[in-house]
Design a protein around this motif. Structure first.
Motif, short mmCIF file in Angstrom:
data_model
loop_
_atom_site.label_atom_id
_atom_site.label_comp_id
_atom_site.label_asym_id
_atom_site.label_seq_id
_atom_site.Cartn_x
_atom_site.Cartn_y
_atom_site.Cartn_z
N LEU A 136 0.85 -1.18 0.00
CA LEU A 136 0.00 0.00 0.00
C LEU A 136 0.89 1.24 0.00
O LEU A 136 1.97 1.23 0.59
N PRO A 137 0.47 2.33 -0.65
CA PRO A 137 1.26 3.57 -0.64
C PRO A 137 1.36 4.14 0.76
O PRO A 137 0.34 4.34 1.44
N PHE A 138 2.58 4.44 1.20
CA PHE A 138 2.79 4.95 2.55
C PHE A 138 2.07 6.28 2.76
O PHE A 138 1.42 6.50 3.78
N GLY A 139 2.18 7.18 1.79
CA GLY A 139 1.55 8.49 1.93
C GLY A 139 0.05 8.40 2.08
O GLY A 139 -0.55 9.14 2.87
N ARG A 140 -0.56 7.49 1.35
CA ARG A 140 -2.01 7.32 1.43
C ARG A 140 -2.41 6.77 2.80
O ARG A 140 -3.44 7.18 3.37
N CYS A 141 -1.60 5.87 3.35
CA CYS A 141 -1.89 5.31 4.67
C CYS A 141 -1.74 6.38 5.76
O CYS A 141 -2.54 6.45 6.70
N VAL A 142 -0.71 7.23 5.63
CA VAL A 142 -0.52 8.31 6.59
C VAL A 142 -1.69 9.29 6.51
O VAL A 142 -2.19 9.78 7.54
N ALA A 143 -2.16 9.55 5.29
CA ALA A 143 -3.31 10.45 5.12
C ALA A 143 -4.55 9.89 5.83
O ALA A 143 -5.30 10.63 6.47
N LEU A 144 -4.74 8.57 5.74
CA LEU A 144 -5.89 7.97 6.41
C LEU A 144 -5.79 8.13 7.91
O LEU A 144 -6.77 8.50 8.58
N LEU A 369 -9.81 18.14 6.95
CA LEU A 369 -9.37 18.54 5.61
C LEU A 369 -8.82 17.34 4.84
O LEU A 369 -9.09 17.18 3.64
N THR A 370 -8.06 16.49 5.52
CA THR A 370 -7.51 15.30 4.87
C THR A 370 -8.60 14.33 4.48
O THR A 370 -8.57 13.73 3.40
N LEU A 371 -9.61 14.15 5.36
CA LEU A 371 -10.72 13.25 5.05
C LEU A 371 -11.49 13.75 3.82
O LEU A 371 -11.87 12.96 2.95
N ALA A 372 -11.72 15.07 3.75
CA ALA A 372 -12.41 15.63 2.59
C ALA A 372 -11.61 15.39 1.32
O ALA A 372 -12.16 15.04 0.26
N TRP A 373 -10.29 15.53 1.39
CA TRP A 373 -9.43 15.28 0.24
C TRP A 373 -9.47 13.82 -0.18
O TRP A 373 -9.57 13.51 -1.38
N MET A 374 -9.44 12.91 0.79
CA MET A 374 -9.48 11.49 0.47
C MET A 374 -10.82 11.09 -0.14
O MET A 374 -10.88 10.23 -1.02
N ARG A 375 -11.90 11.72 0.30
CA ARG A 375 -13.21 11.41 -0.28
C ARG A 375 -13.29 11.91 -1.72
O ARG A 375 -13.88 11.24 -2.57
N ARG A 376 -12.71 13.07 -1.99
CA ARG A 376 -12.70 13.55 -3.38
C ARG A 376 -11.91 12.62 -4.28
O ARG A 376 -12.28 12.41 -5.43
N ARG A 377 -10.83 12.05 -3.76
CA ARG A 377 -10.01 11.09 -4.52
C ARG A 377 -10.61 9.69 -4.51
O ARG A 377 -10.05 8.78 -5.12
N GLU A 378 -11.70 9.51 -3.76
CA GLU A 378 -12.37 8.21 -3.62
C GLU A 378 -11.44 7.16 -3.00
O GLU A 378 -11.46 5.99 -3.37
N TYR A 379 -10.63 7.61 -2.03
CA TYR A 379 -9.80 6.68 -1.27
C TYR A 379 -10.57 6.07 -0.12
O TYR A 379 -10.19 5.02 0.41
N VAL A 380 -11.68 6.71 0.31
CA VAL A 380 -12.54 6.17 1.36
C VAL A 380 -13.99 6.33 0.92
O VAL A 380 -14.31 7.09 0.01
#
Length: 380
Positions: A136-144, A369-380
């Motif tokens: 899994l991408p480390f940056g994406r996991c840290v964002a979560l 802010l990070t959660l909103a960004w992840m939802r726009r990217r459809e990561y969650v």
């Protein structure tokens, strides 16, 4: 009659607007208990019916409306939130002298507290990487894990677990794999907390002494401990009553099997196990050091064993009580523990408020802010 015949009949008598209005509520939570009972074992029926009716009247399948109902879970969560609110009010009502201690704090140590409080998010990313098979991408996991600072405050550990499972699903994992990976990550935090407490307690036992009087914070801790005891009694009843045990086993066993299979898979990869064990352990130590730095900021100090014992026990109690982010409950536990270890009341309250501000109440700002960004990217 089946979804196809039902949809054909609906299309003959419903216009598009009426059909859309019905489809947005065609979900289990909007149905009566008898109908829900008929749907047992037929999870695909409602989605197929929605698709067939929408196709029959010539519209896209509309998004389901969010149903709001009072459940036992919501009720317990509400009661827990009231306990947390009461605890916070009790702490702040006598915090006048503590606010003076905060004003006179060493701001260099306050800055160290801030830095130490943010580092566990990086370690949380490692834990997620180690909890799932594959890479899994480390940056994406840290964002979560950054976004979970907001999720934990508004929804508690249950919401954090749900978001982690959703994240794994979005990364391409099957539902069972996503649940098991999320469970491994969540369980690892609890296991490490318990082990650190067991290791630190013998070294810190001599630092604690009985208080001369029973303060409000100690009363809160006693109430919390009684609630934890009640939860233990309920767990014992479920274990001892055969019918309840079979019901719990039928619900939980499939997930445990999946978790065990996933755990055996990552256990043969030293890198994965290192991520999980080292990540959770170092993250807990950093959180403890943040408490120690906050104590230094107000001119006090305690041994690492004492800090580990107090911080871990307060975290375990806060996690066991259905209060979002452990608000109020964790503060009460930390203050009572530090006071029992010989820290003056005002300095203990000041240090706890500084540490909790940086670990629990400020991070949700960038977590949202990070959660909103992840939802726009459809990561969650």
């Amino acid at each position: 009659a089946g979804p196809e015949r039902t949809a054909a009949a609906a299309a003959r008598v419903l216009d598009a607007a009426t059909a859309r209005g019905a489809l947005v509520h065609l979900q289990r939570s909007a149905l009566d208990p008898d109908t829900v009972g008929v749907l047992q074992g037929r999870k695909e029926l409602l989605p197929r019916l929605r698709e067939e009716v929408a196709s029959g009247v010539g519209i896209e399948v509309p998004r389901l409306a969010e149903e709001k109902r009072i459940s036992w879970t919501n009720l317990v969560f509400g009661i827990g939130s009231l306990i947390g609110l009461w605890a916070i009010i009790g702490i702040l009502s006598g915090a006048g002298s503590s606010l003076e201690a905060i004003k006179g704090a060493s701001w260099g140590w306050v800055a160290v507290t801030f830095v130490l409080a943010q580092l566990p998010m990086l370690l949380g990313g490692l834990v997620l990487m180690g909890s799932a098979t594959g890479d899994l991408p480390f940056g994406r996991c840290v964002a979560l894990e950054t976004s979970n600072a907001f999720t934990a405050l508004v929804g508690g550990d249950v919401a954090v677990f749900a978001i982690r499972v959703r994240f794994f699903q979005r990364q391409g994992y099957e539902p069972a794999e996503a649940v098991s990976a999320g469970a491994i990550a969540t369980t690892a935090w609890w296991v490490v907390k318990a082990l650190l407490f067991i290791v630190a307690l013998p070294f810190a036992a001599g630092d604690f002494k009985a208080a001369s009087g029973e303060s409000g914070d100690q009363k809160i801790v006693w109430i919390v401990l009684l609630i934890v005891l009640a939860a233990g009694v309920i767990a014992a009843v479920i274990t001892l009553v055969p019918r309840l045990r079979r019901l719990a086993s039928s619900r939980v066993r499939p997930y445990l099997v999946s978790i065990w299979a996933n755990l055996k898979t990552i256990a043969v990869e030293p890198r994965k196990m290192t991520y999980v064990l080292v990540g959770t352990t170092v993250a807990q130590l950093l959180s403890t050091l943040a408490l120690g730095a906050a104590l230094h900021a107000v001119g006090e100090q305690a041994s690492i064993a004492t800090l580990l014992t107090v911080n871990t026990l307060a975290g375990l109690i806060g996690g066991a009580i259905p209060v979002p982010g452990g608000a109020g409950v964790v503060e009460a536990g930390l203050i009572a523990g530090l006071v029992s270890a010989g820290i003056p009341q005002d300095q203990a309250v000041a240090a706890v408020l500084i540490q909790r501000f940086f670990t629990t109440y400020l991070p949700p700002v960038w977590g949202w802010l990070t959660l909103a960004w992840m939802r726009r990217r459809e990561y969650v």
